[in-house]
Write a protein that holds these residues in place. Sequence first.
Motif, PDB file in Angstrom:
ATOM      1  N   TRP A  31       2.849 -31.154 -27.552  1.00  0.00           N
ATOM      2  CA  TRP A  31       3.672 -29.991 -27.225  1.00  0.00           C
ATOM      3  C   TRP A  31       5.280 -30.145 -28.073  1.00  0.00           C
ATOM      4  O   TRP A  31       5.759 -29.334 -28.587  1.00  0.00           O
ATOM      5  CB  TRP A  31       3.906 -29.804 -25.600  1.00  0.00           C
ATOM      6  CG  TRP A  31       2.901 -29.082 -25.233  1.00  0.00           C
ATOM      7  CD1 TRP A  31       1.749 -29.388 -24.581  1.00  0.00           C
ATOM      8  CD2 TRP A  31       2.870 -27.564 -25.202  1.00  0.00           C
ATOM      9  NE1 TRP A  31       1.055 -28.432 -24.179  1.00  0.00           N
ATOM     10  CE2 TRP A  31       1.538 -27.269 -24.656  1.00  0.00           C
ATOM     11  CE3 TRP A  31       3.425 -26.777 -25.851  1.00  0.00           C
ATOM     12  CZ2 TRP A  31       1.057 -25.921 -24.591  1.00  0.00           C
ATOM     13  CZ3 TRP A  31       3.184 -25.370 -25.643  1.00  0.00           C
ATOM     14  CH2 TRP A  31       1.954 -24.982 -25.101  1.00  0.00           C
ATOM     15  N   VAL A  32       5.359 -31.192 -27.955  1.00  0.00           N
ATOM     16  CA  VAL A  32       6.830 -31.862 -28.733  1.00  0.00           C
ATOM     17  C   VAL A  32       6.721 -31.710 -30.113  1.00  0.00           C
ATOM     18  O   VAL A  32       7.520 -30.750 -30.888  1.00  0.00           O
ATOM     19  CB  VAL A  32       7.354 -33.334 -28.720  1.00  0.00           C
ATOM     20  CG1 VAL A  32       8.282 -33.701 -29.412  1.00  0.00           C
ATOM     21  CG2 VAL A  32       7.762 -33.441 -27.058  1.00  0.00           C
ATOM     22  N   ALA A  50       7.915 -16.879 -24.854  1.00  0.00           N
ATOM     23  CA  ALA A  50       6.663 -17.467 -24.895  1.00  0.00           C
ATOM     24  C   ALA A  50       6.437 -18.676 -23.877  1.00  0.00           C
ATOM     25  O   ALA A  50       5.539 -18.853 -23.024  1.00  0.00           O
ATOM     26  CB  ALA A  50       6.329 -18.063 -26.183  1.00  0.00           C
ATOM     27  N   PHE A  51       7.626 -19.455 -23.756  1.00  0.00           N
ATOM     28  CA  PHE A  51       7.750 -20.410 -22.763  1.00  0.00           C
ATOM     29  C   PHE A  51       7.935 -19.753 -21.342  1.00  0.00           C
ATOM     30  O   PHE A  51       7.299 -20.531 -20.483  1.00  0.00           O
ATOM     31  CB  PHE A  51       8.696 -21.483 -22.981  1.00  0.00           C
ATOM     32  CG  PHE A  51       8.604 -22.585 -23.927  1.00  0.00           C
ATOM     33  CD1 PHE A  51       7.717 -23.531 -23.343  1.00  0.00           C
ATOM     34  CD2 PHE A  51       8.703 -22.423 -25.288  1.00  0.00           C
ATOM     35  CE1 PHE A  51       7.371 -24.732 -24.324  1.00  0.00           C
ATOM     36  CE2 PHE A  51       8.497 -23.369 -26.224  1.00  0.00           C
ATOM     37  CZ  PHE A  51       7.576 -24.471 -25.392  1.00  0.00           C
ATOM     38  N   VAL A  73       7.482 -37.236 -22.216  1.00  0.00           N
ATOM     39  CA  VAL A  73       8.134 -35.983 -23.199  1.00  0.00           C
ATOM     40  C   VAL A  73       9.255 -36.950 -23.502  1.00  0.00           C
ATOM     41  O   VAL A  73       9.590 -36.867 -24.648  1.00  0.00           O
ATOM     42  CB  VAL A  73       8.375 -34.857 -22.198  1.00  0.00           C
ATOM     43  CG1 VAL A  73       9.676 -34.211 -23.120  1.00  0.00           C
ATOM     44  CG2 VAL A  73       7.333 -33.842 -21.926  1.00  0.00           C
ATOM     45  N   ASP A  74      10.164 -37.758 -22.735  1.00  0.00           N
ATOM     46  CA  ASP A  74      11.141 -38.391 -23.108  1.00  0.00           C
ATOM     47  C   ASP A  74      10.749 -39.564 -24.137  1.00  0.00           C
ATOM     48  O   ASP A  74      11.636 -39.710 -25.253  1.00  0.00           O
ATOM     49  CB  ASP A  74      12.151 -39.049 -21.929  1.00  0.00           C
ATOM     50  CG  ASP A  74      13.337 -39.680 -22.321  1.00  0.00           C
ATOM     51  OD1 ASP A  74      14.304 -39.104 -22.891  1.00  0.00           O
ATOM     52  OD2 ASP A  74      13.187 -40.840 -21.991  1.00  0.00           O
ATOM     53  N   VAL A  92       9.914 -28.357 -23.699  1.00  0.00           N
ATOM     54  CA  VAL A  92       8.418 -28.907 -23.441  1.00  0.00           C
ATOM     55  C   VAL A  92       8.479 -29.451 -21.982  1.00  0.00           C
ATOM     56  O   VAL A  92       7.307 -29.191 -21.198  1.00  0.00           O
ATOM     57  CB  VAL A  92       8.080 -29.983 -24.332  1.00  0.00           C
ATOM     58  CG1 VAL A  92       7.076 -30.991 -23.967  1.00  0.00           C
ATOM     59  CG2 VAL A  92       8.027 -29.373 -25.638  1.00  0.00           C
ATOM     60  N   ALA A  93       9.197 -30.075 -21.286  1.00  0.00           N
ATOM     61  CA  ALA A  93       9.169 -30.658 -19.983  1.00  0.00           C
ATOM     62  C   ALA A  93       9.203 -29.454 -19.044  1.00  0.00           C
ATOM     63  O   ALA A  93       8.343 -29.256 -18.033  1.00  0.00           O
ATOM     64  CB  ALA A  93      10.491 -31.414 -19.704  1.00  0.00           C
TER      65      ALA A  93
END
Length: 162
Positions: A31-32, A50-51, A73-74, A92-93
């Motif tokens: 995703w990132v 979209a998100f 994610v981080d 993303v998160a």
Amino acid sequence: MTRSPMVLRSLRLAARLSPGRWIALGQALAWVSATRAALAVLPWRRISAAFERSPTRPGPPDWDRAKQTVWAVDAVARRVLPARPCLTQALVARHLLRRQGVDTELQIGAARSTKGEIQAHAWLEHNGQIVIGRIRSDVPYTPFRPAAAPPAPVSAPPEVPS
């Protein structure tokens, strides 16, 4: 062949990761990478829309999984995107947490640095607490207000024939 202490330390840490953390890292990496590529070529409105359409899982949030997601994610963003990863991280998160039933709010703000430069930052909040994108600065960021939806068009009354 000699290996640096940093590489050896990373390999030892990787060997101790649980399967859940590996899954979270894989999702975060995918995703990132995709989000960063999209931000480079697509307009913000399209990406944001979209998100926003991402489904929210019904039922109570899975907090253990949510913590793994934020960690992953981080971790991925800091290594894959060394320069300015905040917007990508927050998007993303937010997407992955929504899929786990955690409602968050994307914040984007700006601040003037001590040198007078304007800096932007994005972060994610849940119940007023920062989830990802902690501000590492003494300069407070002022969040932008969410953009209001455009007003519905007002149609003229139909003309009555005389």
